[in-house]
Design a protein around this motif. Structure first.
Motif, short mmCIF file in Angstrom:
data_model
loop_
_atom_site.label_atom_id
_atom_site.label_comp_id
_atom_site.label_asym_id
_atom_site.label_seq_id
_atom_site.Cartn_x
_atom_site.Cartn_y
_atom_site.Cartn_z
N ASN A 7 0.81 -1.21 0.00
CA ASN A 7 0.00 0.00 0.00
C ASN A 7 0.84 1.27 0.00
OD1 ASN A 7 -2.35 -1.51 0.05
ND2 ASN A 7 -2.37 -1.57 2.28
N HIS A 8 2.18 1.16 0.07
CA HIS A 8 3.06 2.32 0.21
C HIS A 8 4.30 2.14 -0.65
CE1 HIS A 8 0.52 3.15 3.65
NE2 HIS A 8 0.80 1.95 4.12
N TYR A 10 5.50 3.85 -3.42
CA TYR A 10 5.52 4.04 -4.86
C TYR A 10 5.82 5.50 -5.17
CZ TYR A 10 3.05 -0.38 -4.54
OH TYR A 10 2.70 -1.67 -4.24
N THR A 14 3.93 6.09 -10.51
CA THR A 14 3.21 4.84 -10.24
C THR A 14 1.89 5.12 -9.54
OG1 THR A 14 5.30 3.64 -10.15
CG2 THR A 14 3.39 2.57 -9.16
N LYS A 15 1.90 6.06 -8.61
CA LYS A 15 0.65 6.43 -7.92
C LYS A 15 -0.38 6.96 -8.92
CE LYS A 15 2.71 7.45 -3.43
NZ LYS A 15 3.04 8.51 -2.47
N LYS A 34 0.47 -4.38 -7.96
CA LYS A 34 1.21 -3.57 -7.00
C LYS A 34 2.58 -4.17 -6.70
CE LYS A 34 -2.77 -1.67 -4.51
NZ LYS A 34 -3.46 -1.67 -3.21
#
Length: 193
Positions: A7-8, A10, A14-15, A34
């Protein structure tokens, strides 16, 4: 237990890509995607190339056959995310969900060619036991598989034994039926790149 690292971590590009995927697909970005974007230099780039070549490169096995192999290996491993993803993709590729369900329910009575049945049986043995013997290979070849088909099937097995273990280690979140169907449509159109 889910590893929150997916969940983190990037970069902005990419986000933005993930936001566009969510916007246009109306589905969350699957954890498999992901993962390949998290550390592309370490795992993602190589994994995408190998898996794409294995699943979409030249082969006497159809795309449906290879997706069914991925679903079968994932079922033997008990990896729910990958079972769902590759069952949906094989079902769309074959245009025959009942065939895929029959194989995953009971390989021995499923309506598939003996060459595919023997190959799936061998992949199941390799996945469960970590090894196959000469007799296992003779059985597959006697059923009509070529040495190249055996190599291609073993590549599918390698790709999805790796992916299944990562899915379980990272605790990939399951998708809805619509999410798996959308992912399958994407995989059939674009492959694993």
């Amino acid at each position: 237990m889910r590893l929150e690292i997916l969940n983190h971590g990037y970069g902005p590009g990419t986000k933005l890509l993930f936001a566009l995927i969510r916007l246009f697909s109306r589905h969350p970005v699957p954890d498999a995607a992901k993962l390949v974007f998290y550390r592309p230099d370490f795992y993602g780039t190589r994994a995408k190339e190998f898996t794409h070549e294995t699943m979409r490169g030249p082969s006497a096995w159809s795309v449906g056959d290879r997706e069914l192999m991925a679903a079968h290996v994932s079922k033997v491993n008990g990896t729910a995310f990958c079972i769902g993803a590759h069952t949906a993709t094989a079902s769309q590729a074959y245009q025959d969900p009942s065939k895929v369900a029959a194989v995953l329910d009971d390989l021995e009575t499923a309506p598939v060619a003996e060459t595919l049945r023997a190959t799936l049986r061998m992949l199941g043995t390799l996945t469960r036991e970590g090894t196959v013997g000469v007799e296992d290979m003779r059985e597959v070849l006697a059923a009509g598989a070529t040495p190249e088909q055996v190599e291609d099937a073993l590549a599918v097995c390698a790709a999805f034994n790796t992916t299944d273990r990562l899915a379980d280690a990272f605790g990939f979140e399951l998708l809805s039926a619509d999410g798996y169907a959308a992912g399958a449509k994407y995989l059939l159109k674009r492959g694993y790149r």
